[in-house]
Design an enzyme around this catalytic site. Structure first.
Site, PDB file in Angstrom:
ATOM      1  N   ASP A 180      -4.370 -12.623   3.666  1.00 56.35           N
ATOM      2  CA  ASP A 180      -5.254 -11.530   3.968  1.00 56.35           C
ATOM      3  C   ASP A 180      -5.813 -11.854   6.141  1.00 56.35           C
ATOM      4  O   ASP A 180      -5.419 -12.784   6.275  1.00 56.35           O
ATOM      5  CB  ASP A 180      -6.572 -13.399   3.552  1.00 56.35           C
ATOM      6  CG  ASP A 180      -7.524 -11.670   4.194  1.00 56.35           C
ATOM      7  OD1 ASP A 180      -7.802 -10.848   4.317  1.00 56.35           O
ATOM      8  OD2 ASP A 180      -9.209 -12.991   3.303  1.00 56.35           O
ATOM      9  N   TYR A 206     -16.798   3.695   6.263  1.00 60.16           N
ATOM     10  CA  TYR A 206     -15.794   3.364   6.409  1.00 60.16           C
ATOM     11  C   TYR A 206     -15.140   3.965   7.309  1.00 60.16           C
ATOM     12  O   TYR A 206     -14.159   3.727   8.016  1.00 60.16           O
ATOM     13  CB  TYR A 206     -15.227   4.390   5.016  1.00 60.16           C
ATOM     14  CG  TYR A 206     -12.481   4.844   5.378  1.00 60.16           C
ATOM     15  CD1 TYR A 206     -12.331   3.910   4.753  1.00 60.16           C
ATOM     16  CD2 TYR A 206     -13.151   5.785   5.362  1.00 60.16           C
ATOM     17  CE1 TYR A 206     -11.297   4.702   5.299  1.00 60.16           C
ATOM     18  CE2 TYR A 206     -11.324   6.124   5.835  1.00 60.16           C
ATOM     19  CZ  TYR A 206     -11.130   5.141   5.611  1.00 60.16           C
ATOM     20  OH  TYR A 206      -9.042   5.052   5.750  1.00 60.16           O
ATOM     21  N   LEU A 258       1.120   3.858   2.198  1.00 59.95           N
ATOM     22  CA  LEU A 258       1.683   4.111   3.583  1.00 59.95           C
ATOM     23  C   LEU A 258       2.707   3.036   3.797  1.00 59.95           C
ATOM     24  O   LEU A 258       4.483   2.821   4.232  1.00 59.95           O
ATOM     25  CB  LEU A 258       1.077   3.960   4.801  1.00 59.95           C
ATOM     26  CG  LEU A 258       1.547   4.109   5.712  1.00 59.95           C
ATOM     27  CD1 LEU A 258       2.333   5.172   6.422  1.00 59.95           C
ATOM     28  CD2 LEU A 258       0.510   4.217   7.303  1.00 59.95           C
ATOM     29  N   GLY A 297       0.950  -1.615   0.126  1.00 53.63           N
ATOM     30  CA  GLY A 297      -0.298   0.139   0.126  1.00 53.63           C
ATOM     31  C   GLY A 297       0.970   0.868  -0.121  1.00 53.63           C
ATOM     32  O   GLY A 297       2.084   1.354   0.258  1.00 53.63           O
ATOM     33  N   ALA A 303      -5.478  -2.005   5.050  1.00 55.26           N
ATOM     34  CA  ALA A 303      -6.740  -1.822   4.927  1.00 55.26           C
ATOM     35  C   ALA A 303      -7.358  -1.725   3.533  1.00 55.26           C
ATOM     36  O   ALA A 303      -7.730  -1.988   2.995  1.00 55.26           O
ATOM     37  CB  ALA A 303      -6.960  -0.061   6.085  1.00 55.26           C
ATOM     38  N   TYR A 304      -9.133  -1.647   4.206  1.00 52.21           N
ATOM     39  CA  TYR A 304     -10.146  -1.278   2.898  1.00 52.21           C
ATOM     40  C   TYR A 304     -10.031   0.389   2.528  1.00 52.21           C
ATOM     41  O   TYR A 304     -10.660   0.754   4.023  1.00 52.21           O
ATOM     42  CB  TYR A 304     -11.452  -1.897   3.451  1.00 52.21           C
ATOM     43  CG  TYR A 304     -11.962  -1.737   1.418  1.00 52.21           C
ATOM     44  CD1 TYR A 304     -11.837  -2.426   0.369  1.00 52.21           C
ATOM     45  CD2 TYR A 304     -13.262  -1.277   2.043  1.00 52.21           C
ATOM     46  CE1 TYR A 304     -12.920  -2.357  -0.632  1.00 52.21           C
ATOM     47  CE2 TYR A 304     -14.379  -1.291   0.425  1.00 52.21           C
ATOM     48  CZ  TYR A 304     -13.842  -1.783  -0.051  1.00 52.21           C
ATOM     49  OH  TYR A 304     -15.047  -1.569  -1.557  1.00 52.21           O
ATOM     50  N   LYS A 333     -13.288   1.910   9.993  1.00 50.68           N
ATOM     51  CA  LYS A 333     -11.983   1.941  11.152  1.00 50.68           C
ATOM     52  C   LYS A 333     -12.491   2.457  12.278  1.00 50.68           C
ATOM     53  O   LYS A 333     -11.515   2.069  13.706  1.00 50.68           O
ATOM     54  CB  LYS A 333     -11.753   3.393  10.902  1.00 50.68           C
ATOM     55  CG  LYS A 333     -11.473   3.779   8.872  1.00 50.68           C
ATOM     56  CD  LYS A 333     -10.210   2.240   8.809  1.00 50.68           C
ATOM     57  CE  LYS A 333      -8.797   2.685   9.072  1.00 50.68           C
ATOM     58  NZ  LYS A 333      -7.238   1.738   8.977  1.00 50.68           N
TER      59      LYS A 333
HETATM   60  N1  LIG Z   1      -5.517   7.302   2.549  1.00 53.54           N
HETATM   61  C1  LIG Z   1      -5.669   8.224   3.059  1.00 53.54           C
HETATM   62  O1  LIG Z   1      -5.784   9.424   2.249  1.00 53.54           O
HETATM   63  C2  LIG Z   1      -5.630   7.755   4.912  1.00 53.54           C
HETATM   64  C3  LIG Z   1      -6.298   8.920   5.671  1.00 53.54           C
HETATM   65  C4  LIG Z   1      -6.163   8.719   6.787  1.00 53.54           C
HETATM   66  C5  LIG Z   1      -5.872   7.359   7.182  1.00 53.54           C
HETATM   67  N2  LIG Z   1      -5.127   7.006   6.430  1.00 53.54           N
HETATM   68  C6  LIG Z   1      -4.974   4.895   7.344  1.00 53.54           C
HETATM   69  O2  LIG Z   1      -4.078   4.334   6.334  1.00 53.54           O
HETATM   70  C7  LIG Z   1      -3.072   3.692   6.262  1.00 53.54           C
HETATM   71  C8  LIG Z   1      -2.925   3.405   5.539  1.00 53.54           C
HETATM   72  O3  LIG Z   1      -3.672   3.867   4.183  1.00 53.54           O
HETATM   73  P1  LIG Z   1      -3.165   3.498   2.445  1.00 53.54           P
HETATM   74  O4  LIG Z   1      -3.248   4.977   2.032  1.00 53.54           O
HETATM   75  O5  LIG Z   1      -1.457   3.719   2.792  1.00 53.54           O
HETATM   76  O6  LIG Z   1      -3.485   2.099   2.399  1.00 53.54           O
HETATM   77  P2  LIG Z   1      -4.119   1.133   0.530  1.00 53.54           P
HETATM   78  O7  LIG Z   1      -2.589   2.017  -0.227  1.00 53.54           O
HETATM   79  O8  LIG Z   1      -5.095   1.306   0.223  1.00 53.54           O
HETATM   80  O9  LIG Z   1      -3.309   0.485   1.336  1.00 53.54           O
HETATM   81  C9  LIG Z   1      -3.873  -0.662   2.091  1.00 53.54           C
HETATM   82  C10 LIG Z   1      -3.175  -2.274   1.715  1.00 53.54           C
HETATM   83  O10 LIG Z   1      -4.016  -3.100   2.621  1.00 53.54           O
HETATM   84  C11 LIG Z   1      -4.182  -4.525   1.323  1.00 53.54           C
HETATM   85  N3  LIG Z   1      -5.120  -5.010   2.054  1.00 53.54           N
HETATM   86  C12 LIG Z   1      -6.589  -5.242   1.149  1.00 53.54           C
HETATM   87  N4  LIG Z   1      -7.059  -5.655   2.390  1.00 53.54           N
HETATM   88  C13 LIG Z   1      -6.700  -7.049   2.508  1.00 53.54           C
HETATM   89  C14 LIG Z   1      -6.418  -8.374   3.621  1.00 53.54           C
HETATM   90  N5  LIG Z   1      -7.251  -8.369   3.880  1.00 53.54           N
HETATM   91  N6  LIG Z   1      -5.204  -8.209   4.073  1.00 53.54           N
HETATM   92  C15 LIG Z   1      -4.266  -7.787   3.513  1.00 53.54           C
HETATM   93  N7  LIG Z   1      -3.941  -6.731   3.229  1.00 53.54           N
HETATM   94  C16 LIG Z   1      -5.266  -5.963   2.849  1.00 53.54           C
HETATM   95  C17 LIG Z   1      -4.372  -3.220   0.137  1.00 53.54           C
HETATM   96  O11 LIG Z   1      -4.732  -4.244  -0.869  1.00 53.54           O
HETATM   97  P3  LIG Z   1      -5.287  -3.911  -2.269  1.00 53.54           P
HETATM   98  O12 LIG Z   1      -4.154  -2.374  -2.994  1.00 53.54           O
HETATM   99  O13 LIG Z   1      -5.226  -4.664  -3.378  1.00 53.54           O
HETATM  100  O14 LIG Z   1      -6.651  -3.400  -2.014  1.00 53.54           O
HETATM  101  C18 LIG Z   1      -3.431  -2.396  -0.070  1.00 53.54           C
HETATM  102  O15 LIG Z   1      -1.775  -3.129  -0.599  1.00 53.54           O
HETATM  103  C19 LIG Z   1      -4.694   2.835   6.470  1.00 53.54           C
HETATM  104  O16 LIG Z   1      -5.263   2.035   7.633  1.00 53.54           O
HETATM  105  C20 LIG Z   1      -6.180   4.057   5.922  1.00 53.54           C
HETATM  106  O17 LIG Z   1      -7.041   3.549   6.640  1.00 53.54           O
HETATM  107  C21 LIG Z   1      -5.661   6.609   5.302  1.00 53.54           C
END
Ligand SMILES: NC(=O)c1ccc[n+]([C@@H]2O[C@H](COP(=O)([O-])OP(=O)(O)OC[C@H]3O[C@@H](n4cnc5c(N)ncnc54)[C@H](OP(=O)(O)O)[C@@H]3O)[C@@H](O)[C@H]2O)c1
Length: 301
Positions: free
Chosen positions: A34, A123, A11, A9, A58-59, A127
């Site tokens: 998973d 969402y 982060l 992902g 995360a999703y 969370k």
């Molecule tokens: N992005 C934002 O603006 C934002 C803002 C506030 C908080 N956050 C939080 O920060 C954290 C990191 O966010 P991010 O944007 O880096 O997330 P991201 O890019 O969507 O990365 C999440 C990773 O988790 C994988 N994943 C999904 N379902 C899974 C499962 N069941 N088992 C194992 N891996 C799984 C995803 O695979 P797929 O890509 O194949 O689904 C992806 O590689 C998360 O907790 C998010 O809620 C994000």
């Protein structure tokens, strides 16, 4: 040994890069393990001695969560319960990431860690439930709430804007939602510091870059920086519009500022969002991806 879940992902890829550079012992996984399947987690870990689990998985599809509540709760809540129970059984700690979207965004002066969450979309609800599991099951947890994340390894607002700004003469951007952008490399550095320095008490902390802006102001800063760096070359009219101009399945909090006094009082520096954005847009990873001309049609969470 650290287990990084979600290493592919946005982060997670920054975390993996820093872990490699630090020489720390770690294993990592993404979809292939998973985290919502406890048997898969146990099979993956086997007899390994784990001191920390960092959950960057995360999703994160905010609008998709409205039509697929089951996946949102399975990955953002039930999987966190799995990880907290796994950590408890192995005497490990858990670092878990949460979001400003657990708040309703009605408080214009921002949210501290003690403010009552009141999510306005699925969402955010999923969370919040994940946070509750981590807190209830495992005292040795860090829940780090962040907002408006961007970085080299994922779909995000910076790349989306860059793509659109390069193609259009005029764009409309929402100006009535305010938050704090966060460079994922800054967040990744903070998370690894927390683990290695062990000076922060367990619990919940807000972390984003400093200051705040609307999506419109964020877009203007990306445009200014893009022009300065020669990535963008032509004049574009950026027009501020209300959220109602872009109806979407999930409601977004209007003011989701995370107050960071708690983490700052622990001696952690929070740099301004414009400084972080400048560093990101000058980084080799960013320039490589920008040169690839990837157009990314993303969601804004
Ligand atoms: N992005 C934002 O603006 C934002 C803002 C506030 C908080 N956050 C939080 O920060 C954290 C990191 O966010 P991010 O944007 O880096 O997330 P991201 O890019 O969507 O990365 C999440 C990773 O988790 C994988 N994943 C999904 N379902 C899974 C499962 N069941 N088992 C194992 N891996 C799984 C995803 O695979 P797929 O890509 O194949 O689904 C992806 O590689 C998360 O907790 C998010 O809620 C994000």
């Amino acid at each position: 040994m650290i287990w990084l879940a979600g290493n592919k992902g946005m982060l997670g890829s920054d975390l993996e890069k820093l872990l490699k550079e630090s020489g720390a012992g770690f294993i990592s996984s993404d979809r292939e393990v998973d985290i919502s399947d406890i048997a898969a987690v146990e099979k993956f870990l086997g007899n390994r001695k784990i001191e920390w689990i960092i959950n960057a998985a995360a999703y994160t599809d905010v609008d998709g969560s409205e039509s697929d509540k089951e996946t949102a709760f399975r990955v953002n809540a039930e999987a966190v319960r799995n990880l907290a129970e796994t950590a408890a059984a192995r005497s490990a700690g858990l670092v878990h990431i949460s979001t400003d979207y657990i708040f309703d965004g009605k408080n214009k002066s921002g949210y501290s860690e003690d403010d009552k969450p009141s999510p306005i979309n699925t969402y955010g609800m999923s969370k919040l439930k994940g946070e509750m599991y981590a807190r209830d099951i495992l005292p040795e947890h860090y829940i780090i709430r962040t907002s408006w994340l961007y970085g080299a390894g994922g779909r995000n607002f910076v790349f989306t804007m860059l793509d659109i700004l390069g193609r259009k003469d005029e764009i409309k951007v929402v100006s009535d939602q305010r938050g704090s952008p966060t460079y994922s490399a800054d967040l990744a550095g903070l998370l690894l510091n927390i683990i290695s320095e062990k000076r922060l008490g367990f619990g919940t902390y807000n972390f984003s870059n400093g200051g705040s802006c609307s999506w419109y102001e964020f877009a203007c800063a990306i445009y200014g920086m893009g022009m300065e760096l020669g990535i963008l070359k032509k004049e574009v009219n950026i027009v501020p519009v209300d959220t109602s101009a872009f109806p979407r399945p999930a409601a977004r909090p209007a003011y989701s500022l995370l107050l960071k006094d708690k983490i700052k009082n622990s001696g952690i520096t929070v740099r301004d969002w414009k400084d972080a954005l400048g560093d990101f847009m000058r980084s080799a990873e960013f320039l490589k991806r920008a040169a690839g001309g990837e157009g990314i049609d993303n969601e804004i969470e």
